[in-house]
Design a protein around this motif. Structure first.
Motif, PDB file in Angstrom:
ATOM      1  N   LEU A   1       8.332  92.971  21.581  1.00 19.79           N
ATOM      2  CA  LEU A   1       9.267  92.831  20.466  1.00 19.79           C
ATOM      3  C   LEU A   1      10.611  92.371  21.028  1.00 19.79           C
ATOM      4  O   LEU A   1      11.193  93.047  21.884  1.00 19.79           O
ATOM      5  CB  LEU A   1       9.423  94.154  19.720  1.00 19.79           C
ATOM      6  N   ILE A   2      11.072  91.234  20.556  1.00 18.80           N
ATOM      7  CA  ILE A   2      12.301  90.666  21.138  1.00 18.80           C
ATOM      8  C   ILE A   2      13.540  91.022  20.334  1.00 18.80           C
ATOM      9  O   ILE A   2      14.652  90.788  20.811  1.00 18.80           O
ATOM     10  CB  ILE A   2      12.174  89.131  21.266  1.00 18.80           C
ATOM     11  N   TYR A   3      13.371  91.567  19.131  1.00 21.00           N
ATOM     12  CA  TYR A   3      14.526  91.893  18.286  1.00 21.00           C
ATOM     13  C   TYR A   3      14.673  93.403  18.166  1.00 21.00           C
ATOM     14  O   TYR A   3      13.693  94.133  18.020  1.00 21.00           O
ATOM     15  CB  TYR A   3      14.364  91.291  16.890  1.00 21.00           C
ATOM     16  N   THR A   4      15.926  93.861  18.221  1.00 18.80           N
ATOM     17  CA  THR A   4      16.245  95.279  18.068  1.00 18.80           C
ATOM     18  C   THR A   4      17.604  95.386  17.388  1.00 18.80           C
ATOM     19  O   THR A   4      18.526  94.628  17.711  1.00 18.80           O
ATOM     20  CB  THR A   4      16.293  95.989  19.443  1.00 18.80           C
ATOM     21  N   TYR A   5      17.708  96.311  16.453  1.00 19.51           N
ATOM     22  CA  TYR A   5      19.005  96.571  15.823  1.00 19.51           C
ATOM     23  C   TYR A   5      19.823  97.509  16.708  1.00 19.51           C
ATOM     24  O   TYR A   5      19.296  98.404  17.356  1.00 19.51           O
ATOM     25  CB  TYR A   5      18.832  97.220  14.451  1.00 19.51           C
ATOM     26  N   CYS A   6      21.130  97.264  16.682  1.00 19.73           N
ATOM     27  CA  CYS A   6      22.067  98.208  17.289  1.00 19.73           C
ATOM     28  C   CYS A   6      23.207  98.369  16.294  1.00 19.73           C
ATOM     29  O   CYS A   6      24.234  97.700  16.385  1.00 19.73           O
ATOM     30  CB  CYS A   6      22.567  97.697  18.631  1.00 19.73           C
ATOM     31  N   GLY A   7      22.954  99.214  15.306  1.00 13.23           N
ATOM     32  CA  GLY A   7      23.916  99.322  14.229  1.00 13.23           C
ATOM     33  C   GLY A   7      23.910  98.048  13.406  1.00 13.23           C
ATOM     34  O   GLY A   7      22.896  97.643  12.844  1.00 13.23           O
ATOM     35  N   ILE A   8      25.068  97.391  13.346  1.00 16.44           N
ATOM     36  CA  ILE A   8      25.170  96.149  12.569  1.00 16.44           C
ATOM     37  C   ILE A   8      24.808  94.926  13.404  1.00 16.44           C
ATOM     38  O   ILE A   8      24.851  93.801  12.903  1.00 16.44           O
ATOM     39  CB  ILE A   8      26.597  95.990  12.009  1.00 16.44           C
ATOM     40  N   VAL A   9      24.466  95.121  14.659  1.00 16.28           N
ATOM     41  CA  VAL A   9      24.192  94.013  15.569  1.00 16.28           C
ATOM     42  C   VAL A   9      22.680  93.860  15.738  1.00 16.28           C
ATOM     43  O   VAL A   9      21.965  94.861  15.862  1.00 16.28           O
ATOM     44  CB  VAL A   9      24.857  94.248  16.946  1.00 16.28           C
ATOM     45  N   LEU A  10      22.234  92.617  15.726  1.00 17.57           N
ATOM     46  CA  LEU A  10      20.853  92.318  16.072  1.00 17.57           C
ATOM     47  C   LEU A  10      20.818  91.823  17.506  1.00 17.57           C
ATOM     48  O   LEU A  10      21.430  90.800  17.843  1.00 17.57           O
ATOM     49  CB  LEU A  10      20.269  91.242  15.140  1.00 17.57           C
ATOM     50  N   VAL A  11      20.148  92.573  18.373  1.00 16.86           N
ATOM     51  CA  VAL A  11      20.004  92.186  19.774  1.00 16.86           C
ATOM     52  C   VAL A  11      18.718  91.373  19.902  1.00 16.86           C
ATOM     53  O   VAL A  11      17.634  91.848  19.556  1.00 16.86           O
ATOM     54  CB  VAL A  11      19.959  93.425  20.691  1.00 16.86           C
ATOM     55  N   ALA A  12      18.854  90.129  20.387  1.00 17.64           N
ATOM     56  CA  ALA A  12      17.699  89.233  20.544  1.00 17.64           C
ATOM     57  C   ALA A  12      17.544  88.904  22.017  1.00 17.64           C
ATOM     58  O   ALA A  12      18.464  88.376  22.644  1.00 17.64           O
ATOM     59  CB  ALA A  12      17.899  87.954  19.730  1.00 17.64           C
ATOM     60  N   ILE A  13      16.377  89.230  22.570  1.00 19.86           N
ATOM     61  CA  ILE A  13      16.091  88.960  23.981  1.00 19.86           C
ATOM     62  C   ILE A  13      15.213  87.712  24.063  1.00 19.86           C
ATOM     63  O   ILE A  13      14.192  87.625  23.369  1.00 19.86           O
ATOM     64  CB  ILE A  13      15.384  90.156  24.643  1.00 19.86           C
ATOM     65  N   ASN A  14      15.610  86.775  24.869  1.00 19.34           N
ATOM     66  CA  ASN A  14      14.872  85.507  24.988  1.00 19.34           C
ATOM     67  C   ASN A  14      13.532  85.754  25.685  1.00 19.34           C
ATOM     68  O   ASN A  14      13.501  86.186  26.837  1.00 19.34           O
ATOM     69  CB  ASN A  14      15.691  84.498  25.784  1.00 19.34           C
ATOM     70  N   PRO A  15      12.391  85.489  25.022  1.00 20.54           N
ATOM     71  CA  PRO A  15      11.099  85.759  25.665  1.00 20.54           C
ATOM     72  C   PRO A  15      10.651  84.650  26.601  1.00 20.54           C
ATOM     73  O   PRO A  15       9.683  84.831  27.339  1.00 20.54           O
ATOM     74  CB  PRO A  15      10.150  85.875  24.474  1.00 20.54           C
ATOM     75  N   TYR A  16      11.328  83.501  26.547  1.00 15.89           N
ATOM     76  CA  TYR A  16      10.902  82.314  27.310  1.00 15.89           C
ATOM     77  C   TYR A  16       9.437  81.975  27.042  1.00 15.89           C
ATOM     78  O   TYR A  16       8.684  81.623  27.938  1.00 15.89           O
ATOM     79  CB  TYR A  16      11.130  82.511  28.810  1.00 15.89           C
ATOM     80  N   GLU A  17       9.053  82.115  25.802  1.00 16.65           N
ATOM     81  CA  GLU A  17       7.670  81.839  25.407  1.00 16.65           C
ATOM     82  C   GLU A  17       7.659  81.631  23.897  1.00 16.65           C
ATOM     83  O   GLU A  17       8.413  82.267  23.161  1.00 16.65           O
ATOM     84  CB  GLU A  17       6.765  83.025  25.783  1.00 16.65           C
ATOM     85  N   GLN A  18       6.801  80.703  23.437  1.00 13.87           N
ATOM     86  CA  GLN A  18       6.688  80.451  22.008  1.00 13.87           C
ATOM     87  C   GLN A  18       5.939  81.614  21.341  1.00 13.87           C
ATOM     88  O   GLN A  18       4.833  81.949  21.744  1.00 13.87           O
ATOM     89  CB  GLN A  18       5.933  79.141  21.758  1.00 13.87           C
ATOM     90  N   LEU A  19       6.556  82.216  20.332  1.00 16.40           N
ATOM     91  CA  LEU A  19       5.949  83.342  19.623  1.00 16.40           C
ATOM     92  C   LEU A  19       5.640  82.943  18.183  1.00 16.40           C
ATOM     93  O   LEU A  19       6.427  82.230  17.547  1.00 16.40           O
ATOM     94  CB  LEU A  19       6.897  84.555  19.627  1.00 16.40           C
ATOM     95  N   PRO A  20       4.509  83.411  17.649  1.00 15.49           N
ATOM     96  CA  PRO A  20       4.126  83.027  16.275  1.00 15.49           C
ATOM     97  C   PRO A  20       4.782  83.905  15.214  1.00 15.49           C
ATOM     98  O   PRO A  20       4.121  84.479  14.357  1.00 15.49           O
ATOM     99  CB  PRO A  20       2.610  83.220  16.300  1.00 15.49           C
ATOM    100  N   ILE A  21       6.113  84.018  15.280  1.00 14.32           N
ATOM    101  CA  ILE A  21       6.801  84.925  14.343  1.00 14.32           C
ATOM    102  C   ILE A  21       7.861  84.193  13.536  1.00 14.32           C
ATOM    103  O   ILE A  21       8.756  84.828  12.975  1.00 14.32           O
ATOM    104  CB  ILE A  21       7.444  86.112  15.103  1.00 14.32           C
ATOM    105  N   TYR A  22       7.750  82.869  13.461  1.00 11.35           N
ATOM    106  CA  TYR A  22       8.761  82.114  12.734  1.00 11.35           C
ATOM    107  C   TYR A  22       8.146  81.187  11.687  1.00 11.35           C
ATOM    108  O   TYR A  22       8.792  80.246  11.245  1.00 11.35           O
ATOM    109  CB  TYR A  22       9.604  81.276  13.710  1.00 11.35           C
ATOM    110  N   GLY A  23       6.910  81.449  11.288  1.00  7.31           N
ATOM    111  CA  GLY A  23       6.238  80.577  10.345  1.00  7.31           C
ATOM    112  C   GLY A  23       6.687  80.805   8.914  1.00  7.31           C
ATOM    113  O   GLY A  23       7.492  81.689   8.587  1.00  7.31           O
ATOM    114  N   GLU A  24       6.129  79.983   8.048  1.00 11.01           N
ATOM    115  CA  GLU A  24       6.452  80.072   6.621  1.00 11.01           C
ATOM    116  C   GLU A  24       6.051  81.426   6.051  1.00 11.01           C
ATOM    117  O   GLU A  24       6.730  81.981   5.184  1.00 11.01           O
ATOM    118  CB  GLU A  24       5.715  78.950   5.885  1.00 11.01           C
ATOM    119  N   ASP A  25       4.924  81.971   6.553  1.00 18.10           N
ATOM    120  CA  ASP A  25       4.472  83.254   6.032  1.00 18.10           C
ATOM    121  C   ASP A  25       5.432  84.375   6.405  1.00 18.10           C
ATOM    122  O   ASP A  25       5.667  85.300   5.607  1.00 18.10           O
ATOM    123  CB  ASP A  25       3.058  83.558   6.563  1.00 18.10           C
TER     124      ASP A  25
END
Length: 1826
Positions: A98-122
């Motif tokens: 999991l590359i995304y984590t909330y920290c209060g009002i901040v979204l922490v995004a860690i670069n996976p250096y890999e294509q992940l299937p989590i950005y599709g239309e669905d």
């Protein structure tokens, strides 16, 4: 409680570590205040003594419980500190992927250096409309929150994305913009959202480059404002850019690249349009080869160039402008290759005819000499004069690079301006969302002016971030009305003042730039003098006088002063710019036009972009006025102004923060470097957020959540009705220190660590309860075990004692039996011994007596024998003496005779020797020997005869002595001959001996031959037996092979059948896919139609605005009348001109229904053709078998029936004649009566006569119809009469004809009968011929089958002679050949059938056309009543007089009223409750029937068109009402079924009653309208599904996932700042019961409307699919839902849904199967997940889930209680390896919008049309029954 009390034995803490930053350890003993050392044990088992700081005595931070590890929100952690944050991020990133984590009002995004299937239309659809805390962290969740707040609060929003280079800022910003473009759509047809997305490739190509940290690093900052209208649809966008890194154009470090656009140009140099640019490889140009890495792995620069050009085209940059841009960029590359030659130390020149410069001048359109001159010279101006000065080679190179940077920067700004123009909103902007993609905090080994500006911007952003966080905390406290205490947080205002305040770093830098001899060294000294030892944030390095250190919020940074002044001034020579401005190339001067404009420091350019890189040009003279001052603004000053503008913009919006983290410096996928991560977390402000949260009350619970979680800590008497008071009472008992918590209005606030303390108490309580339960259960189990053992022991004792008693009794019985046996045994032994002794005594006596008798007998016998012996011995001795004497005498005789014989022998020997000599002399005379042998034989015979004679002579010798004496002479001669004969006899005897030897030899040979023969016979018999055995084996093999052949044939047949079944399934799937595709096209068509209608309405509205009195009439009815035709057989080519000729003046319809009908007709024709071909093949096979039986089964026509029909016909004819006479008399009477009072129209007599005439006419028409009905019956019966009866029938018909008085009718009837006779005869002949042909073909088939059978037998005989392997191969080859031949035959048959079908279709179309022409011609001269006289088809049931025929009549002008009352204004609820289901459909069909009865094609078309358009209008108006859509779906289907049921087609008439068959349509084929209605039903069904989805969507997640149907199964976990939807059933919360109630409502409404059961099943299946898909998708995106207890909850909910299906008898609808993925996901949450066997079980169980879904569930699995265990990463890897070969979709989520293709199975109605009553409530009084 005190914090030190938590440091007990087994408590876990974090200790610093130089490698891993923080390490976990466990306390070995309790901590007591005053201890200086902690006894710890590391995770690897090593013991350690940790020394506390003697000054601060600060204890190491505590570790959170395992249950909180991996939380979505870092603020949900009980202990908020750096190691907890780092560990939580690492666990989520490495273990759960999991590359995304909330920290209060901040979204922490860690670069996976890999294509992940989590950005599709669905995924976008899944996050759309969801609360931010309800789903797992995602960039889409932040974008949705910004979009939702913009719409809710009507306040502009901004998303601030920051991070290091390579952390993924650009990608995150790109995905956020994609989300807005997808969710909102555009308000116009300009596709603004596509243009917004298209700006990304352009900006990336000109502003991104490869660095050592990132292959696609943004080298500029950008702020994109996406504009929205009042409906929150995208209308435009605007982009601002910040601080482009211009130095990269002329210099790149090792392993880095210039901007992508240069390499894209070089890669596309071979294109024809780029030939004039004279480009080459990137290694050829100085500006692109310095980094030594011109290629990026996995990136095709040529392909990227195509994408860039397409994006430019989409944004309106024409091809000419594009080529101009590429021309300028190519010129920059060639400019970089310009070289200089030194004349001396202060001057240089360009080599003559220098090719790079020539190419540059040609591309730029400038003079070569001017550019070459000003590259090596500069103009200096003084107060009195201006002069030109040469410059050195180094200065010339710097000037060349400055010019290249200046050109590129201006081109960059020009492109940004044009992108903004393309994205500019054409309508007024209501609100916007800004996306800021800006550089993060940077620190390198050498930090210069760029890093200083970047860190200055980050200081400003961090200040804004801190203030926003502080403001949110304050608002939360004030909202909950708890005491507000000032939270101390880091304020970086002093650092900002150090940089931007008066006499700050930037102010001193600008001042130094104004100095004539200003330098970096003097500026550094001013900094030291001004700030050193005066500002705590400013330091001086120890070993350098040309650097300074600033303490930023993230870290200390050392800046090198070298180059600061030059970069701040950014000097370029004015003369070079003038040369470029004078260019003939029109685009180039445009780049420098903005420099002449005066720009305000506080305002932006007209396009909204802030120019950050404006280059001051040194003029020859100082320009007077403001323009000169503005022109000399430094880069630092411009950057400060633009940064102030940005901060004003951000402060005016609601910010949302995304912090991107780079996990490692090597771009390894899913590799986490703790040191780099901590460094970035400190720099980006995440830890500051944690610190601010931890300083106050970071943990917050609602009273209901607290009560649900910690109910176990309360006693029954503590639970009150008021939840708030209950929580207060419990907390006062649990936590003594009241400062550790505060009670708000709706929440309880806890200090850091208190939730962990409560969790510890809860865990202890649960552990104690578990121990008590275990104790009780174990005691109960042990007592149960003891009682079971005691009972078993008693049972065993009872059985053992009984066994022992039985054994003792048995022993006593055996003892007594043994004594008895011993008694009898001893008696038997004694008696046996006595008998033995007695027998032995008797035997001895007998033997002794016998012995004595035998001795006496032997003595007497010996005496007698001795007397006999003596007698014989004495006789023998006497005979012996006599014999000796006799022998002596004989011996003497013998001696004498021997002597005489010897003498004779000598003589014979002498003769023998002579014979042998003779033989030697005649060696080789075999023939003579053979002759001699024959002679010897003869002589032997003679010798024998002579011997016999001699014996007789010897006998008579004594008596004939005297006689012989007289013959002495003769005997002497004979003696000589005898001697010779004797010699011959001796030789013959030798020959005989030789022959005997040969005979012996021959016999021995014969014996050996016989032995060999016996042996051979034996061997032959053995061989025969072996052959017989082999024969039997071959027979068995033959049988085995036959069996194999049969098995193979059966297997082949089965395989063919399986293949056929599979192909059938595949065809069904293909059919479903085609049906789905067709229905999707229909959906798209309906959407476009609605859009067209909307646009038409808008156009009408716009037209009506200037003309308020004019109102456009609805032309739908008139226009649509021309769109349909009544004949479905008219071809497309014939149909179009026909309609054009008929109605040329009518307006074009709003919907091109003709083309639509033709397409539908073509599709239906193809499907029908396919089905008809298959049916025809089957029918042809059955026809031949039934042909003969049909001929035999034809019943003969009985004469009685014919006579009866004839009498009835005659009677009717007579009545008809009588009625005609009366009619004629009445007409005559009327004509003869001339009185005006009688003949006046209003006279009573006239009315009476007119009434009589009308009644008589009606009666006449009825009688005519009955006559024609009887005539048609006779015609139909004539087909069954033999040819001999033909003349009789013809005679009868001629008599009928003679009785008709109307000559026209007679002629018409006669012609009709003649044509009928010819047609019937031709049909009979053709049928007879076809039967004969079929019989002949069957005979041929039988003959071919016989031949095939013979050939098969021959092949079988041949196969039996082959070896087994060849036999199998031959049989397979033969089977393949046979199947191929059959396939070819079937293909030929299919081709023939195709030809026949096409031929028949052509003929049918021709006939239809002719019939249409005839009908059109007859319609002109014949009245509707006369049209009815001609029967369309034979009718077997006579019509009753004055009987209701199930038809409704209405006037043409009442059609709109009918549609209005029956469709537009009808209330479904009243009709569904009070009237029969489908009543509107029946009414409409009965109206259609009447129009068909009248043969009025215009009326039929008009009614059907108005009906279809009316239904569409109703659905458009009330399309969101489920009852309305369901009602009209049911009625549309019923109308469609009626059109089929009464169409007259045999396939639809099977279930009709005779009365219903009488109601069939007679004139029109409405197949095309059936297709239109079917399409309309499909559209209504899809709208129904959308309505269902909109109603069910809000209920599904709450009812299926969040609500606890089984209370207490799943506890509430601590949550962070982003609260999730409560799972407690409050008011307004949807539960499972809500879903089931809604399902019941849907089902009852559909049943009330009379919807077909099959259609209800399809609707239910679609509903359950939506429930399963939405539930599973949310489960896959919510980590808190993936637990064991939630799996049990889901399975219970699914079982409730299955129970509902069973109650409604819908288990066979396929709805349960749609829930299978959800069921398997719930089972996956509950099964054991440890061993390889578990992995195998999971792989076999989860066959409905994809690999991505299985892995996602396992990654998200989260224990709710401490008793559950996490899934190990190794187990997930095992699952992935096992599922590696599974071929399934890589898509993670199910398509919740998917709609199954719908079918409408034919469902005939049993309702009789004539029984239908029209209620008055419908307002259809203008309709009359017929």
């Amino acid at each position: 409680m005190a914090a030190s009390e938590l440091y007990t034995k087994y408590a876990r803490v974090w200790i610093p570590d130089p490698e891993e930053v923080w390490k976990s350890a466990e306390l070995l003993k309790d901590y007591k205040p005053g201890d200086k050392v902690l006894q710890l044990r590391l995770e690897e088992g090593k013991d350690l003594e940790y020394s506390l700081d003697p000054k601060t005595k600060e204890l190491p931070p505590l570790r959170n419980p395992d249950i909180l590890v991996g939380e979505n929100d870092l603020t949900a952690l009980s202990y908020l500190h750096e190691p907890a944050v780092l560990h939580n991020l690492k666990v989520r990133f490495i273990d759960s992927k999991l590359i995304y984590t909330y920290c209060g009002i901040v979204l922490v995004a860690i670069n996976p250096y890999e294509q992940l299937p989590i950005y599709g239309e669905d995924i976008i659809n899944a996050y759309s409309g969801q609360n931010m805390g309800d789903m797992d962290p995602h960039i889409f969740a932040v974008a949705e929150e910004a979009y939702k707040q913009m719409a809710r609060d009507e306040r502009n929003q901004s998303i601030i994305v920051s991070g290091e280079s390579g952390a993924g800022k650009t990608v995150s910003a790109k995905y956020a913009m994609r989300y807005f473009a997808t969710v909102s759509g555009s308000a116009s047809e300009a596709n603004v959202e596509e243009k917004v997305l298209a700006s990304n490739p352009i900006m990336e190509s000109i502003g991104n480059a490869k660095t050592t940290r990132n292959d696609n690093s943004s080298r500029f900052g950008k702020y994109i404002e996406i504009g929205f209208d009042k409906r929150y649809r995208i209308i435009g966008a605007n982009m601002r850019t910040y601080l482009l890194e211009k130095s990269r154009v002329v210099f790149q470090a090792e392993e880095e690249r210039n901007y992508h656009i240069f390499y894209q140009l070089c890669a596309s140099a071979a294109l024809p349009e780029f030939k004039t640019l004279r480009l080459g490889n990137a290694n050829y140009f100085h500006y692109t080869k310095q980094g030594g890495s011109p290629v990026i792995d996995g990136v095709d620069d040529a392909k990227e160039m195509v994408n860039t050009r397409q994006a430019c085209t989409l944004l309106g940059i024409s091809d000419s402008y594009q080529m101009g841009i590429f021309r300028i960029l190519a010129g920059i590359l060639h400019l970089g290759n310009v070289e200089f030659a030194s004349r001396d130390s202060d001057s240089c020149t360009v080599p003559p005819k220098h090719e790079p410069l020539i190419i540059f001048c040609d591309l730029m359109g400038v003079e070569y000499e001017e550019m070459a001159h000003w590259l090596c010279h500069r103009k200096l101006a003084t107060a009195t004069e201006t002069y030109i000065k040469p410059i050195s080679k180094l200065h010339a190179i710097n000037a060349r690079d400055a010019l290249a940077k200046h050109i590129y920067a201006n081109l960059f700004n020009w492109i940004v301006d044009h992108v903004n123009k393309a994205l500019h909103a054409t309508v007024k902007q209501h609100s916007f969302i800004g996306v800021l993609d800006i550089y993060g905090f940077e620190t390198f080994e050498i930090n210069s002016f760029e890093q200083f500006c970047i860190n200055y911007a980050n200081e400003k952003l961090q200040q804004q971030f801190n203030m926003h966080v502080f403001k949110l905390e304050q608002e939360e406290y004030m909202k909950e009305q708890i005491p507000w205490t000032l939270i101390d947080f880091y304020d970086n205002q002093p650092c900002i003042n150090l940089i931007e305040a008066k006499m700050g770093v930037l102010d001193l830098l600008d001042e130094e730039c104004k100095m004539p001899k200003g330098s970096d060294d003097s500026w550094a000294q001013k900094l030291y003098n001004t700030h050193l030892n005066k500002c705590a944030l400013f330091e001086k390095p120890r070993l350098s006088n040309k650097a300074f250190i600033i303490k930023h919020f993230a870290d200390k940074v050392e800046y090198q002063c070298e180059g600061f002044l030059e970069k701040n001034k950014d000097t370029v020579y004015e003369e070079q710019i003038k040369v470029l401005k004078s260019s003939k190339f029109k685009l180039l001067p445009e780049l420098f036009q903005d420099e002449e404009k005066v720009l305000s420091p506080t305002s932006a350019t007209p396009s909204g972009r802030v120019p950050l890189s404006r280059m001051p040009i040194k003029p020859a003279k100082a320009r007077p006025g403001q323009a000169s001052k503005e022109h000399k603004k430094t880069v630092g000053h411009q950057f400060r102004n633009s940064l102030h503008l940005l901060m004003e913009t951000l402060n005016a919006t609601t910010p949302h923060y995304v912090r991107c983290i780079k996990p490692n410096d090597f771009k390894f996928p899913f590799t986490f470097d703790e040191k780099r991560a901590v460094q970035q977390l400190r720099a980006c402000g995440v830890l500051e957020t944690i610190r601010i949260s931890a300083a106050g009350f970071p943990s917050r619970w609602t009273y209901q959540e607290f009560f649900s979680r910690y109910r176990v800590l309360m006693k029954q008497r503590d639970v009150l009705g008021d939840r708030k008071q209950t929580c207060k009472n419990v907390l006062e008992k649990l936590i003594q220190d009241k400062d550790k918590y505060q009670f708000g209005k709706t929440k309880i606030f806890f200090r850091a660590g208190q939730v962990a303390y409560l969790e510890k108490i809860r865990a202890d309580k649960l552990r104690a309860a578990c121990i008590r339960i275990q104790k009780t259960i174990r005691g109960w189990l042990m007592r149960k075990k003891y009682m079971r053992m005691r009972k078993a022991a008693i049972t065993i004792q009872r059985h053992v004692r009984g066994y022992q008693a039985r054994c003792y009794a048995k022993f006593l019985r055996r003892t007594r039996a043994a004594i008895t046996i011993q008694k009898f045994q001893r008696m038997y032994v004694v008696r046996k011994r006595y008998q033995c002794m007695r027998d032995a005594t008797i035997a001895l006596q007998a033997l002794l007596r016998g012995y004595m008798v035998r001795n006496k007998y032997q003595m007497m016998l010996r005496e007698h024998k001795s007397v006999v012996i003596q007698k014989h011995v004495r006789g023998w001795l006497a005979r012996r003496r006599y014999g000796r004497t006799l022998r002596a005498i004989v011996y003497l005789q013998c001696c004498y005779r021997r002597m005489m014989a010897k003498r004779e022998l000598k003589k014979l020997k002498i003769e023998a020797r002579s014979v042998e000599r003779y033989k030697k002399l005649h060696i080789g005379l075999e023939n003579k020997i053979m002759q001699l042998q024959r002679k010897i034989d003869e002589q032997n015979k003679e010798y024998k005869s002579l011997l016999e004679k001699m014996s007789s002579l010897e006998i008579t010798y004594s008596t004939e002595t005297e006689k012989l004496r007289s013959d002495v002479e003769r005997l002497r001669m004979s003696e000589e001959e005898a001697k010779n004969a004797t010699n011959r006899v001796l030789s013959l005897q030798e020959e005989i001996a030789k022959l005997r030897r040969e005979l012996h030899q021959t016999q021995s040979e014969k014996k050996s031959i016989e032995e060999w023969a016996d042996k051979y016979k034996h061997e032959t018999e053995q061989l025969v037996s072996e052959l017989k055995e082999q024969n039997s084996l071959l027979k068995t093999e033959k049988e085995e092979l036959n069996r194999r052949i049969h098995d193979q044939a059966r297997e082949i047949t089965e395989s063919m059948e399986k293949k056929l079944v599979e192909e059938t399934k595949q065809l069904e799937l293909d059919l479903n896919d085609e049906r789905l595709r067709y229905q999707n096209l229909l959906n798209e068509f309906s959407r476009l139609e609605e859009r067209y209608d909307d646009l038409k309405d808008e156009m009408n509205l716009m037209v009506s605005i200037p003309k308020p009195g004019h109102k456009r009439t609805d032309s739908t009815h008139s226009s649509n009348e021309s769109e349909y035709t009544f004949s479905s057989e008219i071809t497309e080519a014939e149909d179009l001109p026909l309609r054009m000729e008929q109605e040329p003046s009518e307006k074009k319809a709003p919907l091109d229904m003709s083309l639509f009908l033709k397409l539908q007709k073509r599709v239906s024709e193809l499907e029908q053709e396919k089905q008809s071909l298959q049916d025809e093949l089957d029918r042809k096979e059955e026809q031949a078998l039934r042909a003969k039986a049909k001929e035999e089964e034809r019943p003969p026509i009985r004469g009685a029936e014919l006579e009866y029909e004839s009498l009835k016909r005659q009677e009717l004819e007579s009545e008809n004649k009588k009625l005609k006479n009366e009619l004629n008399e009445l007409q005559k009477a009327l004509t003869e009566t001339r009185a005006p009072e009688v003949t006046a129209p209003g006279a009573p007599a006239y009315r009476v006569l007119l009434d009589q005439l009308t009644s008589v006419s009606e009666e006449l028409e009825v009688r005519k119809e009955e006559v024609l009905i009887l005539r048609s019956q006779l015609v139909s019966q004539k087909e069954a009469i033999q040819p001999k009866n033909t003349m009789t029938d013809a005679t009868i018909l001629l008599e009928d004809v003679q009785k008709m008085k109307d000559k026209g009718e007679i002629a018409q009837a006669y012609i009709g009968l003649k044509e009928t006779n010819r047609l019937l005869e031709s049909q009979l002949q053709s049928q007879k011929k076809s039967h004969e042909n079929e019989l002949e073909s069957l005979r041929g088939e039988i003959q071919s089958l016989k031949e095939e059978n013979n050939r098969q037998q021959q092949l079988l005989a041949q196969n039996l002679q082959l070896p087994p392997e060849a036999r199998i191969e031959a049989s397979l080859q033969h089977e393949i050949t046979r199947l191929t031949n059959e396939n070819l035959d079937l293909m030929e048959q299919l081709e023939k059938q195709d030809k026949t079908v096409r031929k028949l279709k052509k003929q049918l179309k021709v006939f239809a056309k002719k019939i249409g022409e005839l009908e059109v011609g007859q319609m002109e001269n014949i009245s509707p009543g006369q049209i009815i006289d001609e029967p369309i088809r034979p009718v077997n049931i006579p019509r009753k007089e004055k009987d209701f025929q199930g038809m409704l009549e209405y006037k043409k002008e009442d059609e709109q009223k009918l549609v209005k009352n029956l469709i537009l204004e009808l209330k479904p609820r009243g009709v569904a409750v009070n009237l029969i289901p489908g009543l509107p459909a029946y009414i409409l069909f009965m109206c259609v029937r009447h129009a068909d009865y009248l043969n009025d094609d215009q009326k039929v078309r008009s009614l059907l068109t108005s009906t279809i358009n009316g239904i569409k209008k109703v659905l458009k108006k009330r399309g969101d009402d489920f009852e309305t859509v369901s009602f009209w779906l049911s009625n549309t289907c019923r109308f469609l079924h009626c059109l089929k049921q009464y169409s007259g087609e045999e396939g639809f008439m099977k279930h009709n009653t005779p009365r219903q068959n009488e109601h069939c349509l007679t004139n029109f084929d409405l197949a095309e309208y059936r297709q239109v209605l079917s399409d309309l039903a499909i559209q209504i069904y899809q709208q129904l599904v959308r309505v269902l989805e909109n109603i069910l969507q809000p209920m599904i997640v709450s009812g299926m996932l969040e609500h606890e149907t089984i209370q207490g199964v799943s506890g509430v976990k601590p949550t962070g700042l982003r609260k999730r939807t409560s799972s407690i059933a409050d008011e307004g919360t949807y539960t499972l019961d809500s879903i089931i109630r809604q399902l019941n409502s849907f089902h009852s409404v559909m049943c009330q409307h009379g919807m077909d059961p099959e259609l209800i099943k399809q609707v239910v299946k679609q509903m359950f699919y939506i429930i399963g898909a939405v539930t599973l998708n949310n489960l896959l995106l919510r980590k808190d839902m993936c637990s064991w207890s939630k799996g049990m909850q889901i399975r219970y909910n699914v079982s409730q849904l299955e129970e509902w299906l069973r109650d409604k008898n819908l288990m066979n609808s396929g709805a349960k199967e749609t829930l299978e993925p959800l069921i398997q996901a719930a089972q996956l949450l509950q099964v054991k997940k440890k061993t390889d066997e578990d992995a195998e079980a999971i792989c076999s169980m989860c066959n409905a889930l994809t690999t991505a879904q299985i892995v996602k569930v396992l990654n998200l699995y989260t224990p709710v209680n401490e008793f559950e265990e996490r899934v190990l990463v190794s187990f997930i890897r095992t699952i992935q390896v096992r599922l590696r070969d599974r071929k399934d979709s890589p898509q993670l989520l199910m398509d919740a919008k998917h709609i199954f293709p719908v079918t409408f199975p034919f469902n005939p109605s049993s309702l009789a049309l004539e029984t239908i009553q029209i209620p008055a409530s419908l307002g259809l009084g203008f309709i009359s029954r017929v």
